[in-house]
Design a protein around this motif. Structure first.
Motif, PDB file in Angstrom:
ATOM      1  N   LYS A 227       5.139  -5.219  -3.967  1.00 35.56           N
ATOM      2  CA  LYS A 227       5.296  -4.242  -3.024  1.00 35.56           C
ATOM      3  C   LYS A 227       3.929  -4.265  -1.395  1.00 35.56           C
ATOM      4  O   LYS A 227       3.448  -4.873  -2.113  1.00 35.56           O
ATOM      5  CB  LYS A 227       5.250  -2.699  -3.510  1.00 35.56           C
ATOM      6  CG  LYS A 227       3.561  -2.452  -4.389  1.00 35.56           C
ATOM      7  CD  LYS A 227       3.571  -1.561  -5.153  1.00 35.56           C
ATOM      8  CE  LYS A 227       4.675  -1.582  -6.429  1.00 35.56           C
ATOM      9  NZ  LYS A 227       4.547   0.164  -7.159  1.00 35.56           N
ATOM     10  N   ALA A 228       4.428  -3.653  -1.266  1.00 30.29           N
ATOM     11  CA  ALA A 228       3.743  -3.120  -0.166  1.00 30.29           C
ATOM     12  C   ALA A 228       2.467  -2.388  -0.690  1.00 30.29           C
ATOM     13  O   ALA A 228       1.699  -1.465  -1.441  1.00 30.29           O
ATOM     14  CB  ALA A 228       4.194  -2.526   1.061  1.00 30.29           C
TER      15      ALA A 228
ATOM     16  N   PRO B 158       0.458   2.055  -2.485  1.00 28.52           N
ATOM     17  CA  PRO B 158       1.996   1.862  -1.939  1.00 28.52           C
ATOM     18  C   PRO B 158       2.029   2.004  -0.495  1.00 28.52           C
ATOM     19  O   PRO B 158       2.451   0.760   0.200  1.00 28.52           O
ATOM     20  CB  PRO B 158       2.743   2.006  -2.374  1.00 28.52           C
ATOM     21  CG  PRO B 158       1.957   3.533  -3.072  1.00 28.52           C
ATOM     22  CD  PRO B 158       0.121   3.915  -2.872  1.00 28.52           C
ATOM     23  N   SER B 159       1.311   3.152   0.091  1.00 27.05           N
ATOM     24  CA  SER B 159       1.287   3.152   1.960  1.00 27.05           C
ATOM     25  C   SER B 159       0.249   2.794   2.545  1.00 27.05           C
ATOM     26  O   SER B 159       0.057   2.691   3.163  1.00 27.05           O
ATOM     27  CB  SER B 159       1.571   4.638   1.913  1.00 27.05           C
ATOM     28  OG  SER B 159       2.940   4.464   1.378  1.00 27.05           O
TER      29      SER B 159
ATOM     30  N   ALA C  55     -10.907  -5.511  -4.526  1.00 27.39           N
ATOM     31  CA  ALA C  55      -9.625  -5.124  -3.921  1.00 27.39           C
ATOM     32  C   ALA C  55      -8.436  -6.395  -3.087  1.00 27.39           C
ATOM     33  O   ALA C  55      -8.696  -7.417  -3.388  1.00 27.39           O
ATOM     34  CB  ALA C  55      -9.494  -4.458  -2.389  1.00 27.39           C
ATOM     35  N   HIS C  56      -7.320  -6.630  -3.855  1.00 29.67           N
ATOM     36  CA  HIS C  56      -6.339  -7.293  -3.429  1.00 29.67           C
ATOM     37  C   HIS C  56      -5.175  -6.129  -2.617  1.00 29.67           C
ATOM     38  O   HIS C  56      -4.985  -5.366  -2.989  1.00 29.67           O
ATOM     39  CB  HIS C  56      -6.078  -7.874  -4.700  1.00 29.67           C
ATOM     40  CG  HIS C  56      -7.172  -8.829  -5.624  1.00 29.67           C
ATOM     41  ND1 HIS C  56      -6.313  -9.996  -6.207  1.00 29.67           N
ATOM     42  CD2 HIS C  56      -7.840  -9.025  -5.619  1.00 29.67           C
ATOM     43  CE1 HIS C  56      -6.961 -11.168  -6.445  1.00 29.67           C
ATOM     44  NE2 HIS C  56      -8.886 -10.058  -6.237  1.00 29.67           N
TER      45      HIS C  56
ATOM     46  N   MET D  62      -2.236  -7.234  -9.084  1.00 32.92           N
ATOM     47  CA  MET D  62      -3.016  -7.376  -8.342  1.00 32.92           C
ATOM     48  C   MET D  62      -2.376  -8.987  -7.383  1.00 32.92           C
ATOM     49  O   MET D  62      -1.866  -9.778  -8.690  1.00 32.92           O
ATOM     50  CB  MET D  62      -4.488  -7.812  -8.890  1.00 32.92           C
ATOM     51  CG  MET D  62      -4.944  -7.298  -9.647  1.00 32.92           C
ATOM     52  SD  MET D  62      -5.981  -5.936  -8.436  1.00 32.92           S
ATOM     53  CE  MET D  62      -7.711  -6.354  -8.923  1.00 32.92           C
ATOM     54  N   GLY D  63      -1.890  -8.575  -6.012  1.00 32.76           N
ATOM     55  CA  GLY D  63      -1.232  -9.805  -5.358  1.00 32.76           C
ATOM     56  C   GLY D  63      -2.502 -11.180  -5.211  1.00 32.76           C
ATOM     57  O   GLY D  63      -3.510 -10.971  -6.115  1.00 32.76           O
TER      58      GLY D  63
END
Length: 538
Positions: free
Chosen positions: A411-412, A530-531, A405-406, A385-386
């Protein structure tokens, strides 16, 4: 007879299958602009002062886990902290306002806490000798911990009446301690002033106006001693339970740029002995009550001290050392992860768990140092979690599905946290990117939920949906389906230390992005996309 038993088991399994309800739900993620931000090192854990004589409900769960006697050389302890790269560690707790530091002009005996009737929390004053402080700091350096140290805020005061303390804070012992710390080159991220002295206090309280004058003095001490340092350590206060008027007055009287961080303590599950502890953990309405406190704190800071950020300075779910055979089991992660995610939505920058080790709520077992389930929940949060907190809109999602959600960390894309509190409902989800909701859609010939779900995944990014764009799933379940198990499974594999005592690898299951997203009853999932086109996370 054997045939009858087999038939019974078969019919029982069929009954269980049909008893499980499947709810189709949708989530819309807005990753264009984060709602809030956490610190990059959001996860924090406390090393407390409680001695092994500390008992609650005829149970003494602390052992040798105090800042004064914890075995800092234990290899599992170091590895558990190092797994976070930069774990925040708060040294503090109920007895911190009875700790004196054997340095400078201090001339009294330097002994540990002794049980003493009539004294605050039933213990005498305790002393931190500088040899032990050196040992602690060697451990902090070895593990690269970010340290918050809670100072004694009652030193020099006197008791006006039962539970109420007055008079000016005597800063001399704290100043000498900080001088020693600086002379040794020890890095302190933040100095916290007092423990649970706000509002009506726990055991002791100090009026907000007097407290404000004292934090002004502490600010002067920090600025003077650290005048050649940039950045200076943060001043953190009050480390107590929320009282709107008290918190507001502290900010107003102390004034601009004095207190850097307002710290809140929270034990929203009630006493550890409560027989309804598990029931409360699994009650979404009960859990959501915490949002009122988070919102009130946010509003109080915005109105009275917008320069200050907010931290959860201590939280263990259930107070009085946590719940026996609850706080150290899988079920507690439903509360813990929900709290981490909910607090982040209200601009909480750091969340300190009570405790790293000790009590029933320790992330590590007090005797073996083996991680409890919440340790792995914290580690997964830290790694996945960013800092950017995203808005999640829910469609046809019942209250037992908790969804957060974070921006992903390092990563992207985004990371989704799903918590299913229901014991009978499986949720099947479609996830949409808000950017793509205005795209034209063609009604599929096949009306099945799976077909409709697969048709929606153009949100993943600008790449063609014909490409394989896997998502990464971390599915957390209890061993043998027992939510009070002390063993957590990741994608079906028990999370256990390796033969060399290392923290195990936390490997995701790679899943085709067009496959259904399912979250089974009483389980937890982190899912990384990631996308996902998340322009607000770049």
């Amino acid at each position: 007879m054997e045939f009858c038993v087999s038939l019974f088991l078969f019919l029982a399994s069929i009954s269980a299958i049909f008893a499980q309800y499947v709810q189709e739900s949708e989530l819309v993620i807005n990753a264009t602009l984060p709602l809030a931000h956490t610190d990059a090192n959001y996860i924090c854990a406390t090393i407390d002062w409680w001695p092994d004589e500390k008992c609650n409900y005829n149970h003494c769960p602390w052992g040798s886990s105090s800042a004064l006697n914890l075995d800092l050389s234990h290899p599992i302890l170091a590895k558990a902290v190092q797994a976070f790269e930069r774990l925040r560690i708060r040294v503090g707790g109920s007895l911190q306002d009875q700790v004196v530091y054997n340095v400078g002009d201090f001339s009294g005996p330097c002994h540990p806490f002794i049980r003493m009737k009539g004294e605050l929390f039933g213990f005498s004053r305790g002393c931190l000798c500088m040899d032990r402080w050196d040992e602690l700091n060697r451990f902090f350096v070895k593990t690269r911990a970010l340290v918050t140290f809670g100072l004694n805020a009652l030193h020099g005061r006197h008791q006006l009446k039962k539970g109420v303390w007055g008079g000016n804070w005597n800063s001399s012992n704290a100043r000498d301690f900080m001088k020693y710390t600086i002379s040794k080159g020890y890095q302190i991220d933040s100095w916290e002033f007092g423990n649970e002295l706000s509002g009506k206090g726990i055991g002791a309280m100090v009026h907000a106006e007097q407290y404000a004058y004292d934090v002004i003095e502490l600010r002067g001490v920090i600025d003077s001693l650290y005048q050649e340092f940039q950045p200076k350590p943060l001043l953190v206060a009050p480390g107590g339970f929320f009282d709107k008027q008290w918190f507001a007055k502290l900010l107003k009287v102390s004034g601009s740029e004095i207190v850097d961080v307002m710290t809140l303590h929270m034990y929203n599950l009630g006493p550890g002995v409560d027989p309804n502890l598990v029931k409360n953990i699994l009650d979404p309405h009960f859990l959501s009550r915490a949002s009122i406190t988070f919102g009130d704190l946010r509003q109080t800071i915005q109105r009275n001290g917008p320069w200050a950020s907010s931290w959860i300075g201590e939280s263990g779910g259930a107070y009085n050392s946590g719940g026996l055979h609850v706080s150290d089991t899988f079920v507690n992660s439903f509360w813990y992860l929900d709290q981490l995610a909910m607090a982040a939505k209200y601009h909480t920058e750091v969340y300190c768990r009570q405790s790293l080790i000790g009590g029933n709520y320790g992330l590590l077992n007090k005797t073996t140092f083996v991680p409890n389930p919440d340790y792995y929940s914290a580690l997964l949060w830290h790694r996945l979690m960013g800092t950017g907190v995203l808005v999640v809109e829910r469609i046809n999602a019942g209250p037992h599905l908790r969804s957060y959600a974070h921006c992903s960390k390092g990563k992207a894309g985004i990371t989704l946290l799903l918590i299913n509190l229901s014991n009978q409902t499986e949720f099947q989800l479609k996830v949409h990117n808000i950017l793509n909701l205005n795209l034209p859609t063609t009604k599929p010939n096949n009306g099945s939920f799976t077909h409709r779900l697969k048709s929606m995944f153009s949100w993943v990014g600008s790449k063609s949906t014909d490409e394989k764009l896997p998502r990464e799933e971390y599915h957390l379940t209890p061993q043998d389906g027992n939510i009070r198990s002390k063993t957590m499974l990741l994608n079906g594999v028990p999370l256990q230390l390796t033969e060399t005592g290392d923290i195990p690898d936390l490997k995701p299951a790679m899943v085709d992005v067009s496959s259904p997203i399912c979250i089974a009853p009483l389980t937890i999932k982190f899912i990384q996309f990631p996308s996902f086109d998340a322009c607000g996370c770049k």
